[in-house]
Design a protein around this motif. Structure first.
Motif, PDB file in Angstrom:
ATOM      1  N   TYR A   1      19.842  44.729  -3.789  1.00 13.08           N
ATOM      2  CA  TYR A   1      18.609  44.178  -4.365  1.00 13.08           C
ATOM      3  C   TYR A   1      18.023  43.103  -3.462  1.00 13.08           C
ATOM      4  CZ  TYR A   1      19.701  46.699  -8.625  1.00 13.08           C
ATOM      5  OH  TYR A   1      19.948  47.693  -9.521  1.00 13.08           O
ATOM      6  N   GLU A   2      18.900  42.279  -2.908  1.00 13.07           N
ATOM      7  CA  GLU A   2      18.373  41.207  -2.068  1.00 13.07           C
ATOM      8  C   GLU A   2      17.887  41.753  -0.724  1.00 13.07           C
ATOM      9  OE1 GLU A   2      21.407  37.978  -2.432  1.00 13.07           O
ATOM     10  OE2 GLU A   2      19.838  37.172  -3.751  1.00 13.07           O
ATOM     11  N   ARG A   3      18.484  42.832  -0.271  1.00 13.45           N
ATOM     12  CA  ARG A   3      17.951  43.473   0.943  1.00 13.45           C
ATOM     13  C   ARG A   3      16.580  44.056   0.652  1.00 13.45           C
ATOM     14  NH1 ARG A   3      22.645  47.367   3.038  1.00 13.45           N
ATOM     15  NH2 ARG A   3      21.023  48.014   4.493  1.00 13.45           N
ATOM     16  N   GLU A   4      16.423  44.634  -0.543  1.00 10.10           N
ATOM     17  CA  GLU A   4      15.127  45.203  -0.914  1.00 10.10           C
ATOM     18  C   GLU A   4      14.073  44.102  -0.989  1.00 10.10           C
ATOM     19  OE1 GLU A   4      14.722  46.520  -4.943  1.00 10.10           O
ATOM     20  OE2 GLU A   4      13.399  48.177  -4.387  1.00 10.10           O
ATOM     21  N   ILE A   5      14.449  42.974  -1.607  1.00 11.87           N
ATOM     22  CA  ILE A   5      13.508  41.854  -1.709  1.00 11.87           C
ATOM     23  C   ILE A   5      13.123  41.371  -0.314  1.00 11.87           C
ATOM     24  CG2 ILE A   5      13.347  39.431  -2.417  1.00 11.87           C
ATOM     25  CD1 ILE A   5      15.029  40.231  -4.884  1.00 11.87           C
ATOM     26  N   HIS A   6      14.123  41.299   0.556  1.00 11.93           N
ATOM     27  CA  HIS A   6      13.843  40.868   1.928  1.00 11.93           C
ATOM     28  C   HIS A   6      12.868  41.832   2.606  1.00 11.93           C
ATOM     29  CE1 HIS A   6      14.967  40.852   6.329  1.00 11.93           C
ATOM     30  NE2 HIS A   6      14.512  39.639   6.138  1.00 11.93           N
ATOM     31  N   ASP A   7      13.073  43.130   2.389  1.00  9.77           N
ATOM     32  CA  ASP A   7      12.198  44.125   2.999  1.00  9.77           C
ATOM     33  C   ASP A   7      10.780  44.020   2.460  1.00  9.77           C
ATOM     34  OD1 ASP A   7      14.056  45.206   4.622  1.00  9.77           O
ATOM     35  OD2 ASP A   7      14.462  46.973   3.417  1.00  9.77           O
ATOM     36  N   LEU A   8      10.648  43.901   1.149  1.00  8.52           N
ATOM     37  CA  LEU A   8       9.323  43.995   0.532  1.00  8.52           C
ATOM     38  C   LEU A   8       8.543  42.693   0.656  1.00  8.52           C
ATOM     39  CD1 LEU A   8      10.150  46.019  -2.717  1.00  8.52           C
ATOM     40  CD2 LEU A   8       9.121  46.855  -0.616  1.00  8.52           C
ATOM     41  N   PHE A   9       9.242  41.566   0.744  1.00  4.17           N
ATOM     42  CA  PHE A   9       8.527  40.292   0.711  1.00  4.17           C
ATOM     43  C   PHE A   9       8.724  39.462   1.972  1.00  4.17           C
ATOM     44  CE2 PHE A   9       9.177  41.640  -3.593  1.00  4.17           C
ATOM     45  CZ  PHE A   9       7.955  41.389  -4.208  1.00  4.17           C
ATOM     46  N   GLY A  10       9.672  39.814   2.790  1.00  2.00           N
ATOM     47  CA  GLY A  10       9.899  39.053   4.009  1.00  2.00           C
ATOM     48  C   GLY A  10      10.558  37.712   3.757  1.00  2.00           C
ATOM     49  N   ILE A  11      11.123  37.547   2.578  1.00  8.71           N
ATOM     50  CA  ILE A  11      11.780  36.280   2.258  1.00  8.71           C
ATOM     51  C   ILE A  11      13.283  36.446   2.474  1.00  8.71           C
ATOM     52  CG2 ILE A  11      11.789  36.962  -0.166  1.00  8.71           C
ATOM     53  CD1 ILE A  11      11.823  34.083  -0.935  1.00  8.71           C
ATOM     54  N   VAL A  12      13.925  35.408   2.988  1.00  4.30           N
ATOM     55  CA  VAL A  12      15.326  35.535   3.392  1.00  4.30           C
ATOM     56  C   VAL A  12      16.254  34.984   2.310  1.00  4.30           C
ATOM     57  CG1 VAL A  12      17.050  34.804   5.066  1.00  4.30           C
ATOM     58  CG2 VAL A  12      14.741  35.383   5.818  1.00  4.30           C
ATOM     59  N   PRO A  13      17.145  35.809   1.787  1.00  6.35           N
ATOM     60  CA  PRO A  13      18.189  35.284   0.911  1.00  6.35           C
ATOM     61  C   PRO A  13      19.268  34.642   1.783  1.00  6.35           C
ATOM     62  CG  PRO A  13      18.050  37.701   0.796  1.00  6.35           C
ATOM     63  CD  PRO A  13      17.233  37.267   1.960  1.00  6.35           C
ATOM     64  N   ALA A  14      19.250  33.318   1.837  1.00  9.61           N
ATOM     65  CA  ALA A  14      20.153  32.625   2.756  1.00  9.61           C
ATOM     66  C   ALA A  14      21.598  32.819   2.318  1.00  9.61           C
ATOM     67  CB  ALA A  14      19.802  31.145   2.796  1.00  9.61           C
ATOM     68  N   GLY A  15      22.431  33.240   3.266  1.00  7.61           N
ATOM     69  CA  GLY A  15      23.838  33.449   2.954  1.00  7.61           C
ATOM     70  C   GLY A  15      24.159  34.888   2.617  1.00  7.61           C
ATOM     71  N   HIS A  16      23.173  35.770   2.690  1.00  5.93           N
ATOM     72  CA  HIS A  16      23.421  37.193   2.439  1.00  5.93           C
ATOM     73  C   HIS A  16      24.275  37.746   3.573  1.00  5.93           C
ATOM     74  CE1 HIS A  16      22.674  41.502   1.942  1.00  5.93           C
ATOM     75  NE2 HIS A  16      22.294  41.234   0.709  1.00  5.93           N
ATOM     76  N   PRO A  17      25.310  38.535   3.257  1.00  4.18           N
ATOM     77  CA  PRO A  17      26.239  38.940   4.320  1.00  4.18           C
ATOM     78  C   PRO A  17      25.643  39.894   5.346  1.00  4.18           C
ATOM     79  CG  PRO A  17      26.818  39.979   2.236  1.00  4.18           C
ATOM     80  CD  PRO A  17      25.761  38.976   1.932  1.00  4.18           C
ATOM     81  N   ARG A  18      24.687  40.733   4.954  1.00  4.69           N
ATOM     82  CA  ARG A  18      24.214  41.728   5.925  1.00  4.69           C
ATOM     83  C   ARG A  18      22.802  42.124   5.566  1.00  4.69           C
ATOM     84  NH1 ARG A  18      28.873  45.318   7.059  1.00  4.69           N
ATOM     85  NH2 ARG A  18      28.441  46.297   5.089  1.00  4.69           N
ATOM     86  N   LEU A  19      21.870  41.488   6.210  1.00  5.41           N
ATOM     87  CA  LEU A  19      20.474  41.648   5.819  1.00  5.41           C
ATOM     88  C   LEU A  19      19.795  42.668   6.717  1.00  5.41           C
ATOM     89  CD1 LEU A  19      19.172  40.249   3.485  1.00  5.41           C
ATOM     90  CD2 LEU A  19      18.246  38.559   5.044  1.00  5.41           C
ATOM     91  N   GLU A  20      20.144  43.927   6.519  1.00  2.00           N
ATOM     92  CA  GLU A  20      19.553  44.953   7.363  1.00  2.00           C
ATOM     93  C   GLU A  20      18.471  45.680   6.597  1.00  2.00           C
ATOM     94  OE1 GLU A  20      23.023  47.135   8.075  1.00  2.00           O
ATOM     95  OE2 GLU A  20      23.896  45.516   9.255  1.00  2.00           O
ATOM     96  N   PRO A  21      17.555  46.373   7.321  1.00  2.00           N
ATOM     97  CA  PRO A  21      16.495  47.112   6.630  1.00  2.00           C
ATOM     98  C   PRO A  21      17.087  48.111   5.650  1.00  2.00           C
ATOM     99  CG  PRO A  21      16.094  47.060   8.981  1.00  2.00           C
ATOM    100  CD  PRO A  21      17.436  46.459   8.762  1.00  2.00           C
ATOM    101  N   LEU A  22      16.512  48.173   4.460  1.00  2.00           N
ATOM    102  CA  LEU A  22      17.030  49.100   3.456  1.00  2.00           C
ATOM    103  C   LEU A  22      15.941  50.073   2.997  1.00  2.00           C
ATOM    104  CD1 LEU A  22      19.434  49.876   1.639  1.00  2.00           C
ATOM    105  CD2 LEU A  22      18.441  48.391  -0.087  1.00  2.00           C
ATOM    106  N   VAL A  23      14.867  49.551   2.412  1.00  2.00           N
ATOM    107  CA  VAL A  23      13.843  50.459   1.897  1.00  2.00           C
ATOM    108  C   VAL A  23      12.626  50.541   2.811  1.00  2.00           C
ATOM    109  CG1 VAL A  23      14.549  50.183  -0.488  1.00  2.00           C
ATOM    110  CG2 VAL A  23      12.782  48.691   0.447  1.00  2.00           C
ATOM    111  N   LEU A  24      12.520  49.622   3.761  1.00  2.00           N
ATOM    112  CA  LEU A  24      11.415  49.709   4.718  1.00  2.00           C
ATOM    113  C   LEU A  24      11.987  49.741   6.125  1.00  2.00           C
ATOM    114  CD1 LEU A  24       8.647  47.223   3.544  1.00  2.00           C
ATOM    115  CD2 LEU A  24       8.819  49.664   3.161  1.00  2.00           C
ATOM    116  N   PRO A  25      11.490  50.632   6.966  1.00  2.00           N
ATOM    117  CA  PRO A  25      11.992  50.680   8.347  1.00  2.00           C
ATOM    118  C   PRO A  25      11.395  49.570   9.197  1.00  2.00           C
ATOM    119  CG  PRO A  25      10.387  52.418   7.997  1.00  2.00           C
ATOM    120  CD  PRO A  25      10.525  51.697   6.689  1.00  2.00           C
TER     121      PRO A  25
END
Lengths: 496, 269, 668
Positions: A78-102
């Motif tokens: 979910y946090e990867r999706e949020i990062h993809d869709l909004f460009g906001i960083v969940p600080a401390g997320h273990p692996r923030l790779e593209p998920l739903v957007l390339p």
């Protein structure tokens, strides 16, 4: 439903939702909504009898917030999706790779659902994602995006030292269609058509979850005939989905006749749905407030067809579950431990096979399930592909019986029962849910002036697919089709 | 054990297209006009209202009613609201060989000469194999239902193997590229790579309304509104999703085993 | 023939002298010792061939009273092994010469001397006629092996490998010494030929077992094989070929000679040998299939071949024990053919693997993908060697493995359930081994030779012309033995004449070009005809394709390989050498004790998993490891005696002398 107060204190951002999860509520998803004053993060929680949204508001144009994932693993995707869709960083997320957007980086071109206007066009960034498994001789087999056979587009990166599958990485972004954004600006009557196309193989369930949200927003109550018809179509859809899983499992095991038999059953179910509603997928049946029309097939014909199905399907399922060579391939394959399933809040048959997977039909009954009753819990907790198939076989029997009882009750209502209650949400926000064949669906819809301003679609496929990362321990390459078929998920629902 | 279970059932396979199939003839196609000779002014004073009936903008009513089946998602709004003007097309013969032919009444767009050549070339190549063809399917952003309908072609009811039609995993062996989905931008490059991997001659079928015109997902930040911008399409099949019979019709059309779509499209009585 | 033989030994002495005197001083002369060695090998090969053609040779070293006559002599069996060993040496030596002149690789003094010592010891062992000459040469070979394996002792793992080689060399020497002394004590003479007179009994049986143990250690029979893979891999470049392809044959010679001198072995020993042969073959190929280092794969294949050859030897021993002469002939013929094929192919493989290692800059298989494409001579030779050891048609390996399997299938002719059962089980193990050998060498050829060529330039060029000639010589041997199989069988039959009459062995020729497993009407094979038929079929296929498609056959549109339309992945997206072997690792998990582990990398962002998988040498872990600690403790205790003071040593000697005198007085 209840909404917690917006909070801005980032250090204690997640204390509320985490406390509720610790108290026994189930984490049912995390999403974000762009708003004029900033960004709202919404954690959905399944509580007894309801699904609630716990909102936290981040003011201004935020660039980061403390990640939930380190404290609640189920928020990983979910946090990867949020990062993809909004460009906001969940600080401390273990692996923030593209998920739903390339998209690899950059704040540009983020669609930001909830914000007004059409986002800039996506320009796919086809850079390779980092590999997750390192070690002697490890290499990657890319399964997809154009798979071997007729499959939806998704790329499973099998990171393997040969034969074993220590880890599976998934790229779902190939077929991201931006559905949530497409809801915005539409009226409820049009939007239900879109809901049917979020996950095409669960059209009825999606339409139901969306319609329920609309009905919760307006307080309208569909007539009993409509509620019965909804159940009938939802259960036919479930039947087709479960038969599809059985067919694909039989195909993976090379049982040609069994594959053909289940293919035939599935075709008959689809034809029945098609002759009742005009659409083999039950599309156009559900409208906010009720259903569109009565079945266009005479009750006697429907019953005759149901008889044929009831004579064939359970017998073939029993035969399949008695085929030793088939069971050998399923037993112990793709294991999901009950603790893990509960911690993740695994949904649907996948969850139910591991002693979790709350059934929305029983826990938060809707439509005519209140009157017809929900399926009894099966009590499986083996957590392997065989247990998943057993759960589905039990559900097909319930489905066959439920369709018949719904039609019987419908007959009792006379020739021309009312089918629709007025339902045209103007303003406000409501949550709707339904149990799709893949598991629980959650729609969180906001209206303003009769139009949707944000529609959060939480499909069971998106919630369950991350479990794919973990169920391959000890399995080998040839187990892959069994595990994939056994999950029975839809990539369209996961990619959004 | 399974063999006996299978034998007990008898033959369930359709004999279409050699023989008519009642289910095939009854399947619902896209919406169409009741009167194909609809001329200017026929729509009457409610032109704007007519266009608003359609959630995908397939209906145009300025100067005569026109309906683009390539954008019809079969929601039935128009048929429900104006049964005098709109009706369901029936039967499997919904595929056409030119995008313009999906618009009713036909705009008279030039036919597809390129496809005629391709079909001839494919006929030549598959002659020795009794016109057996191999199909590579690619999902370019479908909702998942299209894949089910394609897979249905392999079940014993349709059993396309009887017609020499096979699905293949590698584009290297494929003659036909069967594309579904609204043209997700993430799939543009993989789709092109698949097309490039096919040997000539190759036919591309856009299967489903999402593929022919994008449907409800038309032209968003994430989709291109159909697949026409990514690969050169030869055969268009409307439907949301298209029925297995409609897909089978399109495949046979692509290989030149059926004549091109009839000019006059039937409507339900 | 004496002259030729002596010239060979003299040339070897000269080679050693040149190396020790000049070292690597003059770049142009660096290859000289090895060129002298090539000439020496050719002389020794000629001496052997001449003996087989009927020119006897013997060199007396004079009488050493009171021990009797010492000397060297070439009888047919010695000649056969001279041909095999020095036939291989003729190909390996130029590779040494070629590699010694590589620019930028300084050659350390001593390698040439060790090389010459190895060849010389080999020549003396196979021709020795008395215990002293034999054991002296055997010890010399042990020292030579130690020098070869320890030549690069500064590199990781080399020093312990050299020590292990020395230790097992000593075990082997001790077993031989003990066995031969037992025999000599009974025969009261030191000539080898006198052993035949030792009456059957416990002494003879014990000596038999000790000799088999001693020779088996050299060839790497389980459980005395643990030094071999490490020792071979530790040797530099073509020295591996020298050890594994040339010198190893003395072990086989020893076994053959034992059978010749001592006749029928005790029944239990035959069973033990057959069982160990089966275990060796399976364990050897299991490890060869999963090793990640090129040289270790080839080295473990030596263990496997020791098993195959001893299986044939076991059949022969069974035949001798039961008086079934054709069985003796077919077993010995099969084993000898395998020895010859193995000598050629192993020399070729190790030589070319060294060239490939130079071209790829590593011996790690995972990083050698396509490396052979940059060294065409090495690559081609490597392929031929691999096909031979995989036992595929048109190579010598196919003929020899066919004979081994056929010989094992004769188990029904043997009386006694124990023999039949053991032979049948060994046959099954050999068949299994042949299957896994295919997997093993497909992996090598498929990845190293047929893999896509790397884009970076090679760190070192392929062999120079001398080395290429050696590769061609060895390749020709691998293929020629099959093409001219009837000729090879006649030669071997002549060589085996001291053990089994040549006429019996030559029954393996059904007709001039068709082979049978000595027994008639069992099965037939014609490798020579395969040489005609298989290329003809290939040509026919190409012609048919061309006829069907005409000029279109060559018109090809090239597009990137189909990878499921992926955008690409990080790292390798093709099967690695490790990955290819992983199914084997899983299937043979019981033999290999495969252990895998997946754990989180601590403190790494983004989070990553680390995968490890390892196999275990069960013999080493369960048989030797428990003894290492007590042995070390004993050694530490014994060290206290080594005070370094002269008077202490004199005291030890005095004590020893008194003890011996006391013993003699007491027993006398």
């Amino acid at each position: 439903m209840t909404h917690t107060e917006p909070r801005t204190d980032t250090a204690t951002l997640w204390d509320g939702p985490l406390a509720r999860v610790a108290a026994g509520d189930r984490f049912a998803g995390l999403s974000a909504t762009a708003e004029p004053g900033g960004l709202t993060l919404t954690a959905h929680l399944a509580v007894p009898g309801d699904i609630i949204a716990a909102d936290v508001h981040l003011p201004g144009p935020p660039s980061a917030y403390p990640a939930l994932t380190p404290r609640l693993g189920a928020a990983f995707w979910y946090e990867r999706e949020i990062h993809d869709l909004f460009g906001i960083v969940p600080a401390g997320h273990p692996r923030l790779e593209p998920l739903v957007l390339p998209l690899l980086n950059g704040e540009r071109r983020r669609p930001r659902p909830g914000a007004a206007g059409e986002p800039g066009r996506l320009d796919p960034d086809e850079h390779a994602l980092p590999r997750h498994v390192h070690g002697t001789g490890v290499f990657t087999i890319p399964h997809g995006p154009v798979r071997s056979g007729v499959f939806e587009s998704v790329e499973y990166l099998v990171e393997t030292p040969g034969e074993d599958i220590p880890h599976l990485n998934i790229r779902v972004f190939y077929k991201h269609r931006g559905v949530e954004k497409r809801f915005e600006g539409r009226a409820a009557g049009d939007a239900v058509l879109l809901a049917e196309r979020v996950e095409g193989i669960a059209s009825v369930a999606h339409a139901l979850a969306f319609a329920h949200a609309c009905e919760h927003a307006t307080g309208s109550e569909p007539p009993y005939a409509a509620r019965l018809l909804r159940v009938a179509h939802a259960e036919l859809e479930r039947l087709a989905n479960h038969l599809d899983v059985a067919m694909k499992l039989a195909d993976a095991a090379g049982l040609a006749v069994a594959t053909a038999r289940f293919g035939l059953h599935k075709e008959r179910v689809l034809r029945l749905a098609g002759r009742m509603s005009g659409s083999r997928f039950g599309r156009g049946v559900v409208v906010p407030g009720g259903v569109r029309a009565l079945p266009s097939l005479r009750a006697a014909e429907i019953r005759a067809e149901l008889d044929r199905l009831a004579a064939g399907i359970p017998a073939d399922e029993d035969a399949l579950l008695a085929t030793a060579s088939f069971l050998d391939r399923l037993r112990g394959t793709g294991p999901l431990m009950p603790e893990r399933a509960r911690a993740h809040g695994a949904l649907g048959p996948v969850g139910r096979a591991s002693g979790a997977g709350e059934d929305a039909r029983a826990a938060r009954p809707y439509d005519a399930y209140t009157e017809l009753g929900a399926p009894a819990p099966g009590g499986w907790d083996d957590g392997d592909t065989l247990a998943r198939l057993r759960v589905r076989c039990a559900e097909t029997r319930y489905a066959l019986a439920a369709v018949r009882r719904a039609l019987d009750d419908l007959d009792d209502l006379g020739v021309d029962p009312p089918l629709r209650a007025p339902c045209a949400p103007e303003d406000g926000r409501a949550i709707g849910w339904a149990e799709a064949p893949q598991g629980e669906l959650v729609y969180d819809v906001r209206f303003a002036a009769g139009r949707i301003t944000r529609c959060r679609v939480r499909s069971a496929s998106f919630h369950n697919l991350p479990l794919f990362h973990e169920v391959f321990a000890g399995d080998i390459l040839t187990d892959f089709p069994f595990i994939e078929a056994g999950f029975g998920l839809s990539i369209a629902g996961a990619a959004g | 054990m399974w063999i006996f279970r299978g034998l007990r059932k008898g033959v369930v396979t359709t004999r279409w297209p050699a023989h008519p199939d009642p289910y095939a003839d009854a399947t619902r196609g896209p919406a169409t006009l009741t009167t194909l000779t609809a001329g200017p002014g026929h729509a009457g004073p409610s032109g704007g209202d007519l266009a608003a009936l359609c959630p995908t903008g397939a209906i145009r009513a300025d100067g005569g009613v026109r309906l683009d089946q390539g954008r019809c998602i079969q929601c039935g709004r128009c048929v429900e609201a104006r049964p005098d003007l709109f009706a369901w097309a029936a039967g499997p013969a919904t595929a056409v060989t030119a995008r313009g032919a999906l618009v009713v009444p036909d705009t008279g767009e030039p036919g597809a000469e390129r496809l005629a050549d391709t079909r001839a070339a494919l006929r030549r190549r598959t002659r020795a194999l009794r016109r057996s063809v191999h199909i590579r399917h690619v999902d370019a952003g479908s909702d998942g239902a299209d894949e089910w309908e394609i897979l249905a072609l392999l079940n014993p009811v349709y059993d396309v193997h009887r017609l020499g039609v096979f699905f293949t995993a590698s584009p290297r062996h494929a003659d036909i590229l069967l594309v579904t989905g609204a043209g997700a931008r993430g799939m543009t490059e993989p789709l092109r790579r698949t097309y490039d991997g096919m040997p000539d001659p190759r036919v591309v079928i856009a299967a489903g309304t999402d593929a022919t015109g994008g449907g409800l997902h038309a032209d968003s930040y994430a989709t291109t509104g159909g697949i026409t911008t990514a690969v050169p399409v030869d055969v268009w099949v409307p439907g949301s999703p298209p029925t297995p019979f409609a897909l089978l019709h399109a495949i046979l059309l692509a290989t030149g085993r059926l004549p091109a779509a009839p000019a006059v499209r039937r409507s339900t009585p | 023939m004496n002259t030729v033989f002596l010239a060979g030994l003299a040339l070897l002495a000269l080679a050693a002298a040149v190396d020790l005197l000049l070292g690597g001083a003059y770049a142009r002369l660096r290859g000289l010792p090895y060129l002298l060695g090539t000439a020496a090998s050719a002389c020794l090969l000629a001496a052997g061939a001449g003996r087989l053609a009927g020119h006897p040779a013997a060199i007396g070293l004079g009488d050493v009273p009171p021990l009797g006559a010492a000397g060297l002599a070439i009888d047919p069996l010695s000649a056969l092994f001279l041909v095999i060993a020095f036939g291989a040496a003729v190909g390996v030596s130029p590779a040494f010469a070629s590699r010694a002149r590589r620019p930028g690789h300084p050659v350390r003094r001593g390698l040439g001397a060790a090389y010459a010592l190895t060849l010389g010891a080999t020549a003396v062992i196979v021709t020795a006629r008395d215990i002293f000459t034999f054991l002296f040469a055997w010890e010399a070979l042990t020292v030579a092996f130690y020098l070869l394996t320890g030549h690069e002792r500064h590199r990781a793992g080399r020093a312990p490998a050299a020590l292990g080689t020395l230790a097992f060399g000593k075990i082997s020497g001790a077993a031989l010494l003990l066995g031969m002394l037992l025999l000599a004590a009974t025969a009261h003479r030191f000539s080898l030929a006198a052993f035949a007179a030792v009456p059957p009994g416990a002494v003879r049986a014990a000596a038999y077992a000790l000799l088999v143990l001693g020779f088996a250690t050299k060839i790497g029979l389980v459980p005395v094989h643990v030094w071999l893979p490490r020792g071979y891999a530790a040797a530099p470049g073509p020295a591996r070929a020298l050890m594994g392809g040339v010198a190893v044959n003395v072990g086989f010679y020893g076994l053959w000679r034992t059978l010749d001198l001592l006749g029928p072995p005790p029944a239990w020993l035959v069973i033990v040998v057959l069982v160990l042969a089966a275990v060796t073959a399976v364990l050897g190929i299991a490890h060869a299939a999963v090793q990640t280092d090129l040289h270790r794969v080839i080295a473990y294949s030596s263990v496997e071949n020791a098993g195959l050859i001893l299986a044939g030897f076991g059949v022969a021993a069974t035949g001798m024990l039961t008086g079934e002469r054709p069985l003796l002939a077919v077993g010995l013929l099969a084993a000898t053919l395998q020895v010859a094929a193995h000598a050629a192919a192993k020399s070729l493989l190790f030589t070319t693997a060294s060239g490939i290692e130079d071209a790829g800059g590593t011996s790690d298989l995972d990083r050698l993908r396509g490396a052979a494409r940059r060294a065409p001579y090495s690559g081609t030779g490597f392929t031929i060697g691999a096909l031979t050891l995989a036992g595929l048609p048109i190579t010598a390996g196919f003929v020899s493995e066919w004979f081994i399997l056929e010989s094992l299938m004769q188990q029904f002719r043997v009386p006694g359930l124990a023999f039949r059962l053991t032979l049948a089980l060994t046959g099954a193990a050999v068949a299994l081994t042949a299957g896994f050998a295919g997997v093993t060498f497909v992996r090598l050829v498929g990845l190293v030779v047929l893999g896509p060529a790397p884009r970076t330039p090679p760190p070192a060029p392929d062999y120079r012309p001398a080395g290429r000639a050696g590769i061609i010589w060895l390749s020709a041997a691998c293929l020629g033995i099959a093409a001219a199989a009837p000729l090879a069988i006649r030669l071997i039959a002549a060589g085996l004449a001291p053990i089994v009459p040549a006429a019996t062995t030559e029954s393996a020729l059904k007709s001039p070009w068709v082979l049978q497993p000595v027994y008639a009407d069992f099965s037939i094979l014609s490798p020579s005809w395969l040489w005609v038929a298989m290329p003809a079929l290939l040509a026919l296929t190409i012609a048919a394709t061309w006829l069907a498609s005409g000029s279109r056959m060559w018109r090809v549109r090239r597009v990137p390989a189909w990878r499921s339309a992926t955008a690409g992945v990080e790292g390798t997206d093709e099967y690695t050498a490790f990955g290819y072997a992983n199914p084997t690792r899983r299937v043979l998990a019981n033999v290999l004790h495969t252990r895998t582990d997946l754990h989180e990398h601590p403190g790494q962002a983004p989070a990553a998993l680390h995968y490890t998988s390892d196999v275990i040498e069960i013999v080493e872990d369960y048989l030797y490891r428990p003894f290492i600690r007590p042995v070390r403790a004993t050694v530490r205790t014994a060290k206290r005696l080594q005070s370094g003071r002269l008077d202490a040593y004199l005291a030890y000697m005095l004590i020893a002398l008194i003890a011996v005198l006391a013993l003699i007085t007491a027993t006398g």
